[in-house]
Design a protein around this motif. Sequence first.
Motif: not given
Length: 58
Positions: A3-5, A11-17, A31-36, A38-43
């Motif tokens: 989740f941290v990474w 967030t960095m990608l969101n800022y740059v874009v 923050a919402i996209v990073s949670v999603v 993370s969940i996809l990586v765990f799945i």
Amino acid sequence: MTFVWSFVLVTMLNYVVSSINDVPFDFALGAIVSVVLSILVFIVSAILPTESTPDYDA
């Protein structure tokens, strides 16, 4: 750490874009996209097999 990474990179990608497109930076969206993400990586890590392939002697 997943989740941290995910949070840092999304967030960095969101800022740059948002800077390139000249739109306001939206922290909540990142923050919402990073949670999603993370969940996809765990799945995906739960679906993929962890055992190695057998060695075949030719």
